[in-house]
Design a protein around this motif. Sequence first.
Motif, PDB file in Angstrom:
ATOM      1  N   GLU A 206      27.562  62.790  44.641  1.00  0.00           N
ATOM      2  CA  GLU A 206      28.017  61.319  44.587  1.00  0.00           C
ATOM      3  C   GLU A 206      27.885  60.926  42.937  1.00  0.00           C
ATOM      4  N   LYS A 207      27.096  61.439  42.177  1.00  0.00           N
ATOM      5  CA  LYS A 207      26.720  61.329  40.836  1.00  0.00           C
ATOM      6  C   LYS A 207      28.309  61.583  39.961  1.00  0.00           C
ATOM      7  N   ASP A 208      28.870  62.565  40.448  1.00  0.00           N
ATOM      8  CA  ASP A 208      30.214  63.008  40.084  1.00  0.00           C
ATOM      9  C   ASP A 208      31.438  62.212  40.269  1.00  0.00           C
ATOM     10  N   TRP A 209      31.661  61.478  41.439  1.00  0.00           N
ATOM     11  CA  TRP A 209      32.583  60.987  41.709  1.00  0.00           C
ATOM     12  C   TRP A 209      32.541  59.468  41.880  1.00  0.00           C
ATOM     13  N   LEU A 210      31.165  59.120  42.269  1.00  0.00           N
ATOM     14  CA  LEU A 210      31.183  57.589  42.668  1.00  0.00           C
ATOM     15  C   LEU A 210      31.636  56.305  41.584  1.00  0.00           C
ATOM     16  N   MET A 211      31.311  56.647  40.254  1.00  0.00           N
ATOM     17  CA  MET A 211      31.668  55.644  39.246  1.00  0.00           C
ATOM     18  C   MET A 211      32.942  55.813  39.209  1.00  0.00           C
ATOM     19  N   SER A 212      33.533  57.145  39.090  1.00  0.00           N
ATOM     20  CA  SER A 212      35.030  57.077  38.915  1.00  0.00           C
ATOM     21  C   SER A 212      35.689  56.508  40.044  1.00  0.00           C
ATOM     22  N   PHE A 213      35.436  56.396  41.211  1.00  0.00           N
ATOM     23  CA  PHE A 213      36.072  55.538  42.277  1.00  0.00           C
ATOM     24  C   PHE A 213      35.982  54.236  41.981  1.00  0.00           C
ATOM     25  N   ALA A 214      34.866  53.658  41.261  1.00  0.00           N
ATOM     26  CA  ALA A 214      34.949  52.020  40.835  1.00  0.00           C
ATOM     27  C   ALA A 214      35.749  51.766  39.841  1.00  0.00           C
ATOM     28  N   PHE A 215      36.001  52.841  38.654  1.00  0.00           N
ATOM     29  CA  PHE A 215      36.849  52.342  37.718  1.00  0.00           C
ATOM     30  C   PHE A 215      38.423  52.959  37.971  1.00  0.00           C
ATOM     31  N   PHE A 216      38.693  53.742  38.883  1.00  0.00           N
ATOM     32  CA  PHE A 216      39.999  54.270  39.276  1.00  0.00           C
ATOM     33  C   PHE A 216      40.718  53.208  39.569  1.00  0.00           C
ATOM     34  N   ILE A 217      40.497  52.453  40.703  1.00  0.00           N
ATOM     35  CA  ILE A 217      41.117  51.358  41.416  1.00  0.00           C
ATOM     36  C   ILE A 217      41.482  50.184  40.536  1.00  0.00           C
ATOM     37  N   PRO A 218      40.755  49.710  39.824  1.00  0.00           N
ATOM     38  CA  PRO A 218      41.143  48.550  38.769  1.00  0.00           C
ATOM     39  C   PRO A 218      42.175  49.164  37.486  1.00  0.00           C
ATOM     40  N   TRP A 219      41.987  50.354  37.433  1.00  0.00           N
ATOM     41  CA  TRP A 219      42.927  50.915  36.415  1.00  0.00           C
ATOM     42  C   TRP A 219      44.296  50.991  37.065  1.00  0.00           C
ATOM     43  N   MET A 220      44.344  51.451  38.398  1.00  0.00           N
ATOM     44  CA  MET A 220      45.736  51.678  39.037  1.00  0.00           C
ATOM     45  C   MET A 220      46.257  50.254  39.286  1.00  0.00           C
ATOM     46  N   MET A 221      45.501  49.326  39.472  1.00  0.00           N
ATOM     47  CA  MET A 221      46.071  48.095  39.621  1.00  0.00           C
ATOM     48  C   MET A 221      46.735  47.614  38.181  1.00  0.00           C
ATOM     49  N   SER A 230      54.982  41.507  32.647  1.00  0.00           N
ATOM     50  CA  SER A 230      54.685  41.973  31.025  1.00  0.00           C
ATOM     51  C   SER A 230      53.165  41.966  30.854  1.00  0.00           C
ATOM     52  N   ALA A 231      52.728  42.565  29.750  1.00  0.00           N
ATOM     53  CA  ALA A 231      51.429  42.677  29.492  1.00  0.00           C
ATOM     54  C   ALA A 231      51.054  41.993  28.281  1.00  0.00           C
ATOM     55  N   ASN A 232      49.851  41.452  27.938  1.00  0.00           N
ATOM     56  CA  ASN A 232      49.282  41.031  26.692  1.00  0.00           C
ATOM     57  C   ASN A 232      48.199  41.943  26.405  1.00  0.00           C
ATOM     58  N   LEU A 233      47.382  41.465  25.154  1.00  0.00           N
ATOM     59  CA  LEU A 233      46.359  42.342  24.682  1.00  0.00           C
ATOM     60  C   LEU A 233      45.427  42.613  25.581  1.00  0.00           C
ATOM     61  N   THR A 234      44.953  41.440  26.444  1.00  0.00           N
ATOM     62  CA  THR A 234      43.828  41.600  27.124  1.00  0.00           C
ATOM     63  C   THR A 234      44.083  42.565  28.265  1.00  0.00           C
ATOM     64  N   LEU A 235      45.210  42.614  28.902  1.00  0.00           N
ATOM     65  CA  LEU A 235      45.793  43.693  30.036  1.00  0.00           C
ATOM     66  C   LEU A 235      45.543  45.050  29.421  1.00  0.00           C
ATOM     67  N   LEU A 236      46.393  45.030  28.261  1.00  0.00           N
ATOM     68  CA  LEU A 236      46.492  46.582  27.384  1.00  0.00           C
ATOM     69  C   LEU A 236      44.930  46.970  27.214  1.00  0.00           C
ATOM     70  N   PHE A 237      44.183  46.249  26.641  1.00  0.00           N
ATOM     71  CA  PHE A 237      42.731  46.718  26.455  1.00  0.00           C
ATOM     72  C   PHE A 237      41.988  47.134  27.718  1.00  0.00           C
ATOM     73  N   SER A 238      42.284  46.370  28.892  1.00  0.00           N
ATOM     74  CA  SER A 238      41.648  46.663  30.222  1.00  0.00           C
ATOM     75  C   SER A 238      42.277  47.833  30.381  1.00  0.00           C
ATOM     76  N   PHE A 239      43.571  48.304  30.399  1.00  0.00           N
ATOM     77  CA  PHE A 239      44.183  49.467  30.763  1.00  0.00           C
ATOM     78  C   PHE A 239      43.306  50.806  30.023  1.00  0.00           C
TER      79      PHE A 239
END
Length: 317
Positions: A206-221, A230-239
Amino acid sequence: FAAFISIASVFGICAWIADKKRMPLLHDKALGIFECILIFFLSAIALVVLIILDYQTLWIVLLAGLALLFSFILVRTKDFEHTQRLVLPLGLAIISILFLFWLPSIFPVQVPIEVTPNYEISSDIVSNSLEEHSVFFGTGPGTFMFKYHGPELNQTAFWNTRFDRAATYIQTLLAGTGLFGLIAWGLFFLAIVGVSFLHIVKKRLEKDWLMSFAFFIPWMMTSLLFFLYSANLTLLFSFFLFAGLLGALCLEKEMVISLKKDARLRFLFSAKFVVASVFFVFLIFVTSQRYFAEASFAKAVRLDRQGADIQEVLDEL
């Protein structure tokens, strides 16, 4: 704002659902309760903002993130202890589907309208730009407002408007950086997707993938949003923030470079630091000049509108 708060709320929901005693993603006791309250509050605010705007693209991005969340949970159901917490994302998904296809906005709020070229006009601008200049390198970042647009836009009230971006970020990127920039962006995207997906699906601990799960989904969004909006600086920074976090989690080996062992590296590092410092000071100087010039011009305009003496206006100019 609606896009950013939707991504942030799904990130909070992912962390809340994946949180467990053996591998906590949230804090314990009072601080953990406060974090859960914030996640619920953030989700409610995101839902209200989305309903007020009632914009199809935002509903699609939210539904895509929730669908990806449910997909990972179906693949690794045994690894999630609190399946009852799925009530929150399931409720958001149902409400999103209802407002996407059937229900109108229930809030009588008038919000400012964003005016951008549509997909067809943006595609024409991009194709004309690449044909007239460089297909491989485009015309350079930040040059979209100087591009030629077809007669369709001239027949609207925005014939004299300079648009600084296309309907989607990918179209803006293609016009500014050409195929080179688009391919570079695509390779970066595929690399993060491939490494992150395999890391989440294949890792057993779990320590290997659980945190990646929480980061991967918002990154895909965020990535999907660039294809639809279109994108602004805030969305690009989040990406890039989520991409960096995923890269750090999925990196198997650490790379350590010591400057103490190599005198040449120390010299190069010092030289680069000096050059960067000089450039930074020069940049501040030039930017300050431009800022004071803009301030003086704005002051001259205000004085002219107030009926001040013409010589006073000319002095500011």
